[in-house]
Scaffold this motif. Sequence first.
Motif, PDB file in Angstrom:
ATOM      1  N   ALA A  64       0.813  -1.226   0.000  1.00  0.00           N
ATOM      2  CA  ALA A  64       0.000   0.000   0.000  1.00  0.00           C
ATOM      3  C   ALA A  64       0.843   1.272   0.000  1.00  0.00           C
ATOM      4  CB  ALA A  64      -0.934   0.002   1.209  1.00  0.00           C
ATOM      5  N   PHE A  65       1.934   1.281   0.740  1.00  0.00           N
ATOM      6  CA  PHE A  65       2.713   2.511   0.909  1.00  0.00           C
ATOM      7  C   PHE A  65       4.069   2.479   0.212  1.00  0.00           C
ATOM      8  CE2 PHE A  65       0.272   2.576   5.084  1.00  0.00           C
ATOM      9  CZ  PHE A  65      -0.666   3.479   4.629  1.00  0.00           C
ATOM     10  N   ARG A 104       1.731  -4.344  -9.866  1.00  0.00           N
ATOM     11  CA  ARG A 104       1.806  -4.028  -8.436  1.00  0.00           C
ATOM     12  C   ARG A 104       1.235  -2.645  -8.140  1.00  0.00           C
ATOM     13  NH1 ARG A 104       5.302  -6.481  -4.435  1.00  0.00           N
ATOM     14  NH2 ARG A 104       5.377  -5.166  -2.581  1.00  0.00           N
ATOM     15  N   ARG A 105       1.407  -1.693  -9.073  1.00  0.00           N
ATOM     16  CA  ARG A 105       0.925  -0.327  -8.823  1.00  0.00           C
ATOM     17  C   ARG A 105      -0.604  -0.292  -8.777  1.00  0.00           C
ATOM     18  NH1 ARG A 105       3.191   3.245 -13.668  1.00  0.00           N
ATOM     19  NH2 ARG A 105       2.859   4.718 -12.005  1.00  0.00           N
ATOM     20  N   GLU A 106      -1.283  -1.158  -9.541  1.00  0.00           N
ATOM     21  CA  GLU A 106      -2.738  -1.221  -9.474  1.00  0.00           C
ATOM     22  C   GLU A 106      -3.192  -1.782  -8.125  1.00  0.00           C
ATOM     23  OE1 GLU A 106      -4.858  -3.048 -12.695  1.00  0.00           O
ATOM     24  OE2 GLU A 106      -3.453  -2.288 -14.194  1.00  0.00           O
ATOM     25  N   VAL A 107      -2.480  -2.809  -7.661  1.00  0.00           N
ATOM     26  CA  VAL A 107      -2.808  -3.415  -6.366  1.00  0.00           C
ATOM     27  C   VAL A 107      -2.547  -2.413  -5.243  1.00  0.00           C
ATOM     28  CG1 VAL A 107      -2.295  -5.326  -4.785  1.00  0.00           C
ATOM     29  CG2 VAL A 107      -2.351  -5.729  -7.262  1.00  0.00           C
ATOM     30  N   LYS A 108      -1.516  -1.592  -5.403  1.00  0.00           N
ATOM     31  CA  LYS A 108      -1.235  -0.538  -4.423  1.00  0.00           C
ATOM     32  C   LYS A 108      -2.459   0.363  -4.265  1.00  0.00           C
ATOM     33  CE  LYS A 108       1.634   3.563  -3.795  1.00  0.00           C
ATOM     34  NZ  LYS A 108       2.946   3.652  -3.187  1.00  0.00           N
ATOM     35  N   LEU A 109      -3.041   0.798  -5.366  1.00  0.00           N
ATOM     36  CA  LEU A 109      -4.232   1.650  -5.311  1.00  0.00           C
ATOM     37  C   LEU A 109      -5.392   0.934  -4.634  1.00  0.00           C
ATOM     38  CD1 LEU A 109      -4.840   3.741  -8.571  1.00  0.00           C
ATOM     39  CD2 LEU A 109      -4.996   4.490  -6.194  1.00  0.00           C
ATOM     40  N   ALA A 110      -5.593  -0.329  -4.985  1.00  0.00           N
ATOM     41  CA  ALA A 110      -6.674  -1.105  -4.368  1.00  0.00           C
ATOM     42  C   ALA A 110      -6.448  -1.231  -2.858  1.00  0.00           C
ATOM     43  CB  ALA A 110      -6.774  -2.483  -5.015  1.00  0.00           C
ATOM     44  N   LEU A 115      -7.859   0.501   2.793  1.00  0.00           N
ATOM     45  CA  LEU A 115      -7.622   1.238   4.044  1.00  0.00           C
ATOM     46  C   LEU A 115      -8.693   2.309   4.261  1.00  0.00           C
ATOM     47  CD1 LEU A 115      -3.733   1.637   4.006  1.00  0.00           C
ATOM     48  CD2 LEU A 115      -5.084   0.281   5.625  1.00  0.00           C
ATOM     49  N   CYS A 116      -9.101   2.990   3.187  1.00  0.00           N
ATOM     50  CA  CYS A 116     -10.159   3.994   3.296  1.00  0.00           C
ATOM     51  C   CYS A 116     -11.470   3.345   3.727  1.00  0.00           C
ATOM     52  CB  CYS A 116     -10.345   4.732   1.964  1.00  0.00           C
ATOM     53  SG  CYS A 116      -8.922   5.725   1.453  1.00  0.00           S
ATOM     54  N   LEU A 117     -11.793   2.209   3.119  1.00  0.00           N
ATOM     55  CA  LEU A 117     -13.012   1.491   3.495  1.00  0.00           C
ATOM     56  C   LEU A 117     -12.933   1.000   4.941  1.00  0.00           C
ATOM     57  CD1 LEU A 117     -13.614  -0.526   0.203  1.00  0.00           C
ATOM     58  CD2 LEU A 117     -15.016   1.361   1.085  1.00  0.00           C
TER      59      LEU A 117
END
Length: 198
Positions: A64-65, A104-110, A115-117
């Motif tokens: 994520a980060f 991996r960058r798409e999974v990062k966004l997901a 985390l927001c959810l």
Amino acid sequence: MTEKTDLAALLGSRICHDLISPIGAIGNGVELLMMDGSIRGPEMTLISESVANANARIRFFRVAFGATGAEQRIGRPEILSILQDLTRGGRLQIDWQGPSDLQRREVKLAFLLILCLETAMAYGGRIRVERNDARWVLVGQAHKIRIDADLWEMLSNPMAQVEMSAARVHFALVPDEMSRQGRRLTSEIRETEIRLSF
């Protein structure tokens, strides 16, 4: 034109990289002590569960980060392993649907959106993540959803003025990452459901 270096992501990668080995070593040590049988009891169980939780969080945070290259990939088995460890024994369930191999960058966004959810679903619930063709859809459902309107406004409006804290930093990172990937987020918020797509 060269893409601007994402220093926050590099910092996230560095911290996760430096912590994942010692946390894993502590977990292995606790496992050996429990197998040996010399130390047992609720204290050892608490330590074991805490180390497993820390290991799961750091693996999730690494995606994520952390920094991601345009060509980096991540497989479905690794994603499922991270999410299963993350939600084990918790009130939140995550149902991940999607291809076996992803950027991996798409999974990062997901993961940032998960985390927001999670922030809105503090009392638990279920998150479904799907990817079809080139579009992602995340649906969070819970009996009780707590929405901070300013934070959610920030996801689609980077100019929104919101007081930021470490516990909410993922909301600030989403718009930057969306822009970096040339994507746009749409959201629908209802009483017991949040639907996000990008």
